[in-house]
Motif scaffolding. Sequence first.
Motif, mmCIF file in Angstrom:
data_model
loop_
_atom_site.group_PDB
_atom_site.id
_atom_site.type_symbol
_atom_site.label_atom_id
_atom_site.label_comp_id
_atom_site.label_asym_id
_atom_site.label_seq_id
_atom_site.Cartn_x
_atom_site.Cartn_y
_atom_site.Cartn_z
ATOM 1 N N GLY A 233 0.813 -1.208 0.000
ATOM 2 C CA GLY A 233 0.000 0.000 0.000
ATOM 3 C C GLY A 233 0.845 1.255 0.000
ATOM 4 N N VAL A 234 1.904 1.254 0.776
ATOM 5 C CA VAL A 234 2.817 2.397 0.811
ATOM 6 C C VAL A 234 3.462 2.608 -0.556
ATOM 7 C CG1 VAL A 234 4.980 3.262 1.790
ATOM 8 C CG2 VAL A 234 3.258 2.224 3.279
ATOM 9 N N GLU A 235 3.893 1.518 -1.188
ATOM 10 C CA GLU A 235 4.530 1.619 -2.512
ATOM 11 C C GLU A 235 3.561 2.191 -3.546
ATOM 12 O OE1 GLU A 235 7.529 1.050 -3.666
ATOM 13 O OE2 GLU A 235 8.548 0.026 -2.028
ATOM 14 N N VAL A 236 2.327 1.735 -3.524
ATOM 15 C CA VAL A 236 1.348 2.214 -4.498
ATOM 16 C C VAL A 236 0.997 3.672 -4.234
ATOM 17 C CG1 VAL A 236 -1.044 1.954 -5.303
ATOM 18 C CG2 VAL A 236 0.404 -0.065 -5.011
ATOM 19 N N ASP A 237 0.855 4.048 -2.972
ATOM 20 C CA ASP A 237 0.596 5.455 -2.642
ATOM 21 C C ASP A 237 1.708 6.356 -3.164
ATOM 22 O OD1 ASP A 237 -1.841 5.096 -1.365
ATOM 23 O OD2 ASP A 237 -0.961 4.936 0.640
ATOM 24 N N GLN A 238 2.938 5.939 -2.956
ATOM 25 C CA GLN A 238 4.069 6.751 -3.406
ATOM 26 C C GLN A 238 4.063 6.891 -4.928
ATOM 27 O OE1 GLN A 238 7.416 4.683 -1.696
ATOM 28 N NE2 GLN A 238 7.269 5.764 0.263
ATOM 29 N N ALA A 239 3.821 5.784 -5.628
ATOM 30 C CA ALA A 239 3.794 5.816 -7.091
ATOM 31 C C ALA A 239 2.647 6.702 -7.593
ATOM 32 C CB ALA A 239 3.654 4.403 -7.642
ATOM 33 N N TRP A 240 1.508 6.591 -6.944
ATOM 34 C CA TRP A 240 0.334 7.361 -7.378
ATOM 35 C C TRP A 240 0.558 8.857 -7.177
ATOM 36 C CZ3 TRP A 240 -3.637 5.390 -10.089
ATOM 37 C CH2 TRP A 240 -4.794 6.178 -10.258
ATOM 38 N N ARG A 241 1.222 9.211 -6.080
ATOM 39 C CA ARG A 241 1.484 10.631 -5.808
ATOM 40 C C ARG A 241 2.434 11.229 -6.839
ATOM 41 N NH1 ARG A 241 1.301 9.116 -0.229
ATOM 42 N NH2 ARG A 241 3.552 8.757 -0.238
ATOM 43 N N ILE A 242 3.362 10.432 -7.352
ATOM 44 C CA ILE A 242 4.283 10.937 -8.379
ATOM 45 C C ILE A 242 3.515 11.306 -9.640
ATOM 46 C CG2 ILE A 242 6.216 10.307 -9.891
ATOM 47 C CD1 ILE A 242 7.230 8.543 -7.570
ATOM 48 N N GLY A 243 2.485 10.515 -9.936
ATOM 49 C CA GLY A 243 1.612 10.840 -11.056
ATOM 50 C C GLY A 243 2.270 10.646 -12.412
ATOM 51 N N ARG A 244 2.057 11.581 -13.301
ATOM 52 C CA ARG A 244 2.461 11.407 -14.703
ATOM 53 C C ARG A 244 3.973 11.369 -14.905
ATOM 54 N NH1 ARG A 244 -2.257 11.408 -17.144
ATOM 55 N NH2 ARG A 244 -3.975 12.549 -16.170
ATOM 56 N N ASP A 245 4.734 11.760 -13.889
ATOM 57 C CA ASP A 245 6.197 11.681 -13.974
ATOM 58 C C ASP A 245 6.734 10.337 -13.486
ATOM 59 O OD1 ASP A 245 6.437 14.282 -14.972
ATOM 60 O OD2 ASP A 245 6.427 15.150 -12.958
ATOM 61 N N LEU A 246 5.840 9.402 -13.170
ATOM 62 C CA LEU A 246 6.260 8.092 -12.674
ATOM 63 C C LEU A 246 7.152 7.389 -13.689
ATOM 64 C CD1 LEU A 246 5.666 6.081 -10.267
ATOM 65 C CD2 LEU A 246 3.998 5.024 -11.809
ATOM 66 N N SER A 247 8.261 6.837 -13.217
ATOM 67 C CA SER A 247 9.159 6.110 -14.110
ATOM 68 C C SER A 247 8.763 4.645 -14.187
ATOM 69 C CB SER A 247 10.604 6.212 -13.605
ATOM 70 O OG SER A 247 10.757 5.454 -12.401
ATOM 71 N N ALA A 248 9.270 3.964 -15.200
ATOM 72 C CA ALA A 248 8.978 2.543 -15.365
ATOM 73 C C ALA A 248 9.504 1.741 -14.177
ATOM 74 C CB ALA A 248 9.602 2.041 -16.665
ATOM 75 N N GLU A 249 10.662 2.124 -13.659
ATOM 76 C CA GLU A 249 11.220 1.398 -12.512
ATOM 77 C C GLU A 249 10.368 1.599 -11.265
ATOM 78 O OE1 GLU A 249 15.270 0.994 -9.779
ATOM 79 O OE2 GLU A 249 15.273 2.261 -11.576
ATOM 80 N N GLN A 250 9.918 2.822 -11.020
ATOM 81 C CA GLN A 250 9.071 3.080 -9.853
ATOM 82 C C GLN A 250 7.761 2.313 -9.954
ATOM 83 O OE1 GLN A 250 9.161 7.311 -10.489
ATOM 84 N NE2 GLN A 250 10.419 7.688 -8.653
#
Length: 395
Positions: A298-315
Amino acid sequence: MSIPLSNWTLETIHAALPAIEQELARTAAERDKAGGHAAEQKELLRQHGLLLLVVPKEYGGIGASWSETFAIVRRIARVDSAMAHLLAFQTLQLSGVISYGSDQQRTLYLGETVALNHWWGNSANPADPRLIATEQDGGLVLQGIKGFCSGTLGSHRLLTTAIHQPSGKLLIAVLPTAREGISIHDDWDPIGQRQTDSTSVSYEQVRLEWSEVLHRPDGVSTPFLTMRGVVAQLILVNLYLGMAEGAFEQARDYTLNQGRPWFASGVQRAADDPYVIHRYAEMHLKLRAARALTEEAGVEVDQAWRIGRDLSAEQRGRAALAVAEAKILSHRAALSVGEDVFDVCGARATKADLGLDRFWRNARTHTLHDPIDYKLRDVGRYALEHLLPEPTLYS
């Protein structure tokens, strides 16, 4: 009593949860046997603001994170996994609007959801390619059928996917459930999850405007846009864990208050039987491990979601890996604990009126959503070669 729409917050929802859980639990076993549409229970969730959990605050919603939202889903799954399923899939449809929608579409669909406080239905099963979108008169026409469409009955809007012709590519769109040509069929008759309304929906020459398409067939995908599949998998993780926790708690209550020790145990209480204690230890550890990875995911998904459109493939890949790990353990816990409760409770616990069997049946039904072997493949590839999961609609 429900709280006025403008006053709903995460705090008011948490304050109302014990009463909601108690009311759902009161009829859960009986309703599980009967199946059918749980209109009264869906209205209970609606009246307390739960349909708006993931709608961002700027559109008038609660603005809860995925971890906060799915912690609530898990609590409800402990007593009524079908209602938890419907609530979770409500959030999934809204995630599609949030991630794929244009500014205008988000304003329209999220604003409408808040104003009407309405349910969304899921007609977006990506494994079912039978719905075809053909261009006609400046728009599109939908023809075909979709299966496993959870929550469609009683919904106001549908999120759907279709294969665009002639490109053969997928599009994602929003339609009103009541649009002419859309038919919801009463054909959901599984061994578990009997009140999720996961029926089939047919489309007979249904008009679809391009303005209703969230993701066009020629649209470019990004790591963030593929996060909807990761969110969908995190939903399953929390549903499975909630089912396992619910089975454990009901068995624990039975053992402490109704259980009888085996004659050869030499003890007066079932709770003092060393073999019963051993079984509870095993179940407890399965739940602890699954819970720890679920919270981490859940923490990982929250962090990725907050990054939004700048999310990298690795993240994105790291979030998907965390969810895959958690799903494996929650899947195993739901099935194992759902079966083990009978060993610790004994033959009398198989009485139909107790409804203990529903936990295993619901878990067995829902854990077939997509093969767990492919999650093990993704985790194994990472363990062996540090390869992160490739984006798919299921990972």
